[in-house]
Design a protein around this motif. Sequence first.
Motif, short mmCIF file in Angstrom:
data_model
loop_
_atom_site.label_atom_id
_atom_site.label_comp_id
_atom_site.label_asym_id
_atom_site.label_seq_id
_atom_site.Cartn_x
_atom_site.Cartn_y
_atom_site.Cartn_z
N ILE A 69 -12.44 -6.20 1.43
CA ILE A 69 -12.25 -5.93 0.01
C ILE A 69 -12.65 -4.49 -0.31
O ILE A 69 -12.08 -3.85 -1.21
N ILE A 70 -13.64 -3.95 0.42
CA ILE A 70 -14.05 -2.56 0.24
C ILE A 70 -13.05 -1.63 0.92
O ILE A 70 -12.71 -0.56 0.38
N VAL A 74 -11.23 1.82 -0.34
CA VAL A 74 -11.52 3.08 0.36
C VAL A 74 -10.25 3.80 0.81
O VAL A 74 -10.15 5.04 0.74
N VAL A 75 -9.26 3.03 1.27
CA VAL A 75 -8.05 3.65 1.83
C VAL A 75 -6.95 3.83 0.79
O VAL A 75 -5.81 4.14 1.16
N ILE A 76 -7.26 3.66 -0.49
CA ILE A 76 -6.22 3.81 -1.52
C ILE A 76 -5.51 5.17 -1.45
O ILE A 76 -4.28 5.22 -1.53
N PRO A 77 -6.23 6.29 -1.28
CA PRO A 77 -5.52 7.58 -1.17
C PRO A 77 -4.56 7.61 0.02
O PRO A 77 -3.43 8.12 -0.10
N VAL A 94 -0.77 -1.41 4.54
CA VAL A 94 -1.56 -0.31 5.11
C VAL A 94 -3.00 -0.74 5.42
O VAL A 94 -3.43 -0.64 6.57
N PRO A 95 -3.77 -1.22 4.45
CA PRO A 95 -5.14 -1.66 4.79
C PRO A 95 -5.17 -2.86 5.73
O PRO A 95 -6.09 -2.98 6.54
N ALA A 166 -6.19 -9.27 -5.09
CA ALA A 166 -7.19 -8.88 -6.08
C ALA A 166 -6.92 -7.48 -6.64
O ALA A 166 -7.36 -7.15 -7.75
N ILE A 167 -6.20 -6.64 -5.89
CA ILE A 167 -5.89 -5.31 -6.39
C ILE A 167 -4.37 -5.13 -6.53
O ILE A 167 -3.85 -4.02 -6.39
N GLY A 168 -3.69 -6.24 -6.79
CA GLY A 168 -2.25 -6.15 -7.03
C GLY A 168 -1.43 -6.00 -5.79
O GLY A 168 -0.36 -5.39 -5.81
N GLY A 169 -1.89 -6.58 -4.68
CA GLY A 169 -1.17 -6.46 -3.43
C GLY A 169 0.01 -7.40 -3.30
O GLY A 169 0.74 -7.33 -2.31
N GLY A 170 0.18 -8.28 -4.28
CA GLY A 170 1.28 -9.23 -4.20
C GLY A 170 0.92 -10.42 -3.32
O GLY A 170 -0.20 -10.56 -2.85
#
Length: 217
Positions: A69-70, A74-77, A94-95, A166-170
């Motif tokens: 979840i972290i 962290v890898v958003i950029p 990607v993550p 949780a972050i809109g990953g579908g």
Amino acid sequence: MWSELFDLFVTSLGETLVMVGISGVIGALLGVPLGVVLHLTDRGGPLAHPLFNRLIGVVVNAVRSIPFIILLVVVIPFTRFLAGSSIGTAAAVVPLTIAAIPFIARLVESALREVDKGLVEAAQSMGASTGQIVWKVLLPEAMPGIVAGLTITFVSLVGYSAMAGAIGGGGLGDLGIRYGYQRYITEVMVAVVLILIVLVQAVQSFGDWLVRRISHR
């Protein structure tokens, strides 16, 4: 409403399968060679190089130690750079892939350690090159363990893909959060959980069957 939800379930299941499938395949394509390198460069290996092995090991362990979840945050950029966005199915791959690579690498390394060292020494005494040892001795002998490790990875990715929601990953995780949690539709949450359980059971059963087939050979 239920017709709309059914369509959402079908779409979300497809997104989950895409996320898990793509990240699992890419993770295997990169993680298996990395696991082989870790084994070959370990102490006593055909290409023993303790310093190089330790450096790679530190990186692998560092990525594995980050809760998923972290890692998502962290890898958003980097995710935006590759996928053009930080949300959606493509972005979640990607993550998921980053999490899968070191996980697979360690499982492959562990499977290779179980190969009888006598077989490797026999191949070396007959003049086999490192490449021949890898392709004709290590990988064939360790294949049941590698397949079992990949099965564990795919099962884990199913769970990770749900967290990506949780972050809109579908996928099913996103559906469960948006409708089951935020809109208090308990039936949706229960259905999502049941589908995930069935999916995990299917992946595990297929992996176990494949391991048995390979082991019999």
